[in-house]
Design an enzyme around this catalytic site. Structure first.
Site, short mmCIF file in Angstrom:
data_model
loop_
_atom_site.label_atom_id
_atom_site.label_comp_id
_atom_site.label_asym_id
_atom_site.label_seq_id
_atom_site.Cartn_x
_atom_site.Cartn_y
_atom_site.Cartn_z
CE LYS A 194 -15.20 -9.13 -26.96
NZ LYS A 194 -14.36 -8.04 -26.51
CE LYS A 247 -15.60 -10.99 -23.36
NZ LYS A 247 -15.06 -9.73 -23.78
C1 PBG Z 1 -13.26 -5.05 -24.55
C2 PBG Z 1 -13.85 -6.13 -23.72
C3 PBG Z 1 -15.19 -6.37 -23.41
C4 PBG Z 1 -15.19 -7.42 -22.51
C5 PBG Z 1 -13.89 -7.83 -22.34
N1 PBG Z 1 -13.06 -7.02 -23.11
C6 PBG Z 1 -16.42 -5.63 -23.81
C7 PBG Z 1 -16.91 -5.67 -25.19
O1 PBG Z 1 -16.38 -6.35 -26.07
O2 PBG Z 1 -17.87 -4.92 -25.41
C8 PBG Z 1 -16.42 -7.99 -21.85
C9 PBG Z 1 -16.16 -8.64 -20.55
C10 PBG Z 1 -17.37 -8.87 -19.73
O3 PBG Z 1 -18.52 -8.67 -20.15
O4 PBG Z 1 -17.18 -9.30 -18.59
N2 PBG Z 1 -13.51 -5.11 -25.89
#
Ligand code: PBG
Length: 327
Positions: A194, A247
């Site tokens: 991520k 992601k």
């Molecule tokens: C929680 C999380 C996030 C997303 C998924 N889980 C936000 C982040 O990490 O700030 C993002 C999903 C999206 O942008 O559609 N940590």
């Protein structure tokens, strides 16, 4: 002209093109992320994600019904609690918003695969994904909380948990907690790879989860790196992850392909809120063809190697598969 090889031969008609297609897309691989909010009668559109809504629990089943009918069998829940505090207690409360959502969703749709996003940022007053010690996200302290969150979601009916916090060691901590409580067969889909991404912007508006200070770069990955993706993925495999996620999706096809080649677990990619907003925004201005863009972006992720695709366009893609536009 003499030419043995003419690539165009296999492109002469739609049936032939489809026959020799290298990438097939199946509805069973789609996962739809949803925002669930405290309250009654709420179905409010998210301004930065037109066409996406925050639902209260009583309105949620109508949306689930539409998804289920379209052939989308999996959802991921994000909770928007009424109150936030320093240790994100709403994330692991027995009557927390997401726990209530799991109970209701499983009661009405027992066969729907309900996945829990395990993180703290929607529940902490400071908006960071973990517990703070002196203004810094404290990795090891956070692990106990994440394990509790995962357990509380599974106890409420979640079929799978998906940690998205990016703390080191969290897959192992969650696995141990689930196993100790008898949930030996509940899978973990790890947001292993991520990146710290500007593409999460609209999500943070939707969930009210932007960090109150600083950014997430001390825990999420630097987008200049791709070998590090394998380091993260391999660690999570060792800790007991069942599915590895990358992601965002759209600007990360190379990472998806690399992870797919080296990791022998199902690979998921999350087409995040900013990707949704890009297509929606440009289409609303008449600059691009929305349906064509959705199909091409999805096919790109599958071509790169994803087995599972998390997308706010899940229902639309299911429809395009039915119409034969994609798949
Ligand atoms: C929680 C999380 C996030 C997303 C998924 N889980 C936000 C982040 O990490 O700030 C993002 C999903 C999206 O942008 O559609 N940590």
């Amino acid at each position: 002209m003499e030419m043995n090889i003419r690539p165009r031969r296999l492109r002469t008609g739609a049936v032939l093109r489809k026959m020799v297609r290298e990438t097939r897309i199946d509805k069973s691989s789609l996962i739809y992320p949803m925002f669930i909010k405290e309250g009654i009668g709420i179905e409010e559109e998210i301004p930065t994600m037109p066409g996406q809504y925050r639902y209260s629990i009583d309105r949620m089943p109508f949306a689930l019904e539409k998804l289920w009918k379209a052939g989308v069998g999996s959802v991921m829940f994000f909770g928007i609690p009424e109150h936030k505090d320093a240790c994100g207690s709403g994330a692991y409360a027995e009557d927390g918003i997401v726990q209530k959502a799991f109970r209701e969703a499983k009661r009405q749709f027992p066969d729907l695969c309900c996945i829990g996003d395990v993180c703290m940022c929607e529940y902490t007053s400071h908006g960071h994904c973990g517990i703070l010690s002196g203004g810094y996200v404290d990795n090891d302290k956070t692990l106990d909380y994440l394990a509790r969150i995962a357990l509380s979601q599974v106890q409420a009916g979640a079929d799978m948990v998906a940690p998205s916090d990016m703390m080191d060691g969290r897959v192992g901590a969650i696995r141990r907690m689930l196993d100790q409580n008898g949930y030996l067969e509940t899978p973990i889909m790890s947001y292993a790879v991520k990146y710290a991404s500007a593409f999460y912007g609209p999500f943070r508006d939707a969930a009210g989860s932007a960090p109150a200070f600083g950014d997430r770069k001390s825990y999420q990955m630097d987008y200049h790196n791709s070998r590090e993706a394998l380091k993260e993925a391999l660690l999570d495999v060792d800790e007991g992850a069942d599915i590895i996620m990358v992601k965002p999706a759209m600007a990360y096809g190379d990472v998806i392909a690399k992870v797919k080649e080296r990791i022998h677990l199902p690979v998921a990619a999350y087409s995040v809120s900013g990707e949704y907003a890009l297509i929606k925004g440009a289409a609303s201005l008449g600059y691009v063809d929305e349906a064509a863009m959705i199909c091409e972006a999805a096919a790109g992720a599958y071509r790169a190697g994803v087995d599972l695709y998390l997308t706010y366009f899940a229902r639309e893609i299911a429809g395009f598969i039915d119409e034969g536009r994609i798949g």
